[in-house]
Design an enzyme around this catalytic site. Structure first.
Site, PDB file in Angstrom:
ATOM      1  CG  PHE A   6      -2.067  -0.769   1.285  1.00 54.62           C
ATOM      2  CD1 PHE A   6      -3.136  -0.395   2.061  1.00 54.62           C
ATOM      3  CD2 PHE A   6      -2.156  -1.903   0.506  1.00 54.62           C
ATOM      4  CE1 PHE A   6      -4.289  -1.153   2.055  1.00 54.62           C
ATOM      5  CE2 PHE A   6      -3.306  -2.663   0.506  1.00 54.62           C
ATOM      6  CZ  PHE A   6      -4.388  -2.290   1.292  1.00 54.62           C
ATOM      7  NE  ARG A   7       0.079   2.771   5.222  1.00 55.27           N
ATOM      8  CZ  ARG A   7      -0.638   1.668   5.364  1.00 55.27           C
ATOM      9  NH1 ARG A   7      -0.136   0.496   5.023  1.00 55.27           N
ATOM     10  NH2 ARG A   7      -1.853   1.713   5.848  1.00 55.27           N
ATOM     11  CD  GLN A  64       1.655  -3.245  10.476  1.00 53.73           C
ATOM     12  OE1 GLN A  64       2.749  -3.354   9.940  1.00 53.73           O
ATOM     13  NE2 GLN A  64       1.239  -2.097  10.950  1.00 53.73           N
ATOM     14  CG  HIS A  75      -4.494  -3.569   9.726  1.00 48.65           C
ATOM     15  ND1 HIS A  75      -3.398  -3.066   9.063  1.00 48.65           N
ATOM     16  CD2 HIS A  75      -4.549  -2.904  10.917  1.00 48.65           C
ATOM     17  CE1 HIS A  75      -2.813  -2.138   9.824  1.00 48.65           C
ATOM     18  NE2 HIS A  75      -3.488  -2.027  10.947  1.00 48.65           N
ATOM     19  CB  CYS A  84     -28.257  -8.783   9.730  1.00 46.55           C
ATOM     20  SG  CYS A  84     -27.536 -10.018   8.625  1.00 46.55           S
ATOM     21  CB  CYS A  89     -26.985  -9.482   3.571  1.00 43.68           C
ATOM     22  SG  CYS A  89     -27.516 -10.660   4.825  1.00 43.68           S
ATOM     23  CG  ASN A 132      11.751  -2.550   6.371  1.00 42.02           C
ATOM     24  OD1 ASN A 132      10.818  -3.230   5.961  1.00 42.02           O
ATOM     25  ND2 ASN A 132      11.814  -1.252   6.193  1.00 42.02           N
ATOM     26  CB  ILE A 185      11.197 -10.464   4.721  1.00 41.75           C
ATOM     27  CG1 ILE A 185      10.917 -11.316   5.928  1.00 41.75           C
ATOM     28  CG2 ILE A 185      10.054 -10.504   3.762  1.00 41.75           C
ATOM     29  CD1 ILE A 185      10.526 -10.502   7.098  1.00 41.75           C
TER      30      ILE A 185
HETATM   31 ZN    ZN Z   1     -27.723  -9.103   6.566  1.00 39.81          ZN
END
Ligand code: ZN
Length: 238
Positions: free
Chosen positions: A34-35, A102, A120, A131, A149, A213, A231
């Site tokens: 992501f970063r 993460q 996360h 619900c 749903c 890292n 890594i």
């Molecule tokens: Zn639902």
């Protein structure tokens, strides 16, 4: 590399290791960070990813949220890499007590790790935002249009922590407990700039804090051992 030899020795000696991992653990499986400079955050999109991946945005623009999730977060045919596999192996040998991650891709479990604390959440779980019932991940990630749903018609959402949302306190507490009690803490693939990583590692009390890292992190000076490398490459030597 000399530092890898030290790490190998420590891993051989320790029977209470905890691993804390970030995006870098998954990038070697082909999941974009992501970063990072070439990661998601620099790609062209109508809103910044931090905005799209927020609770407010999900509530107000679920269609656009899903367009983003399906295009950018759902990555087909990913497989665990050397780091995931090695960590699962260390757990099986009784050396590693927990993986705190993460990442939201489920790759540690796919590699065979049992005690995985997903700070996360996971893209491999879904539930109804109305619900709360468990919902189909298939429909969420690979369906057309808004996934709804089957019980109440509410919008299905991924079991991940969106921006503006709080982390699961139960998972945070468990992570703290593992970090506090472990003999060696290995931190890998994270620049430690992201909440709550930095806060969590402050609970470590031992003298074997290992940072793996590719680039430097603000926590390098606190580490007992620093390895600036990929890594997967490091773990393939253990
Ligand atoms: Zn639902």
């Amino acid at each position: 590399m000399e530092n890898i030899e030290i790490l190998k020795k420590w891993v051989d000696e320790c029977n209470n290791i905890v691993f804390f991992g970030g995006a870098g653990v998954s990038t070697e499986s082909g999941i974009p960070d992501f970063r990072s400079v070439d990661g998601l955050y620099n790609q062209q999109w109508s809103y910044p990813p931090e905005t799209i991946l927020s609770h407010t945005f999900f509530t107000e623009n679920p269609e656009e949220y899903y367009r983003f999730q399906r295009a950018k977060l759902v990555i087909k045919d990913v497989k665990p890499n050397t780091a995931h596999l090695k960590l699962a192996e260390l757990e099986q040998k009784g050396k590693l007590k927990a993986v705190i991650t993460q990442n939201i891709d489920g790759l540690h479990q796919m590699a065979g790790s049992k005690e995985v604390l997903e700070l996360h959440g996971s893209m491999l779980r879904a539930y109804c935002s109305k619900c709360g019932k468990t919902a189909s991940v298939e429909k969420m990630n690979y369906g057309q249009g808004l996934p709804l749903c089957e019980y109440c018609g509410g919008i299905i959402r991924p079991d991940i922590v969106l921006y503006e949302e709080a982390l699961d306190d139960n998972i945070v507490q468990k992570s703290i407990s593992y970090i506090r009690k472990c003999e060696m803490l290995i931190i890998g693939g994270t620049s430690l700039n992201v909440y709550p990583a930095a806060g969590l590692i402050n609970y470590y009390r031992g003298n074997k804090l290992v940072l793996i890292n590719r680039s430097e992190t603000p926590y390098d000076r606190y580490a007992d051992l620093i390895i600036h490398a990929n890594i997967g490459e490091v773990f393939s030597n253990l």
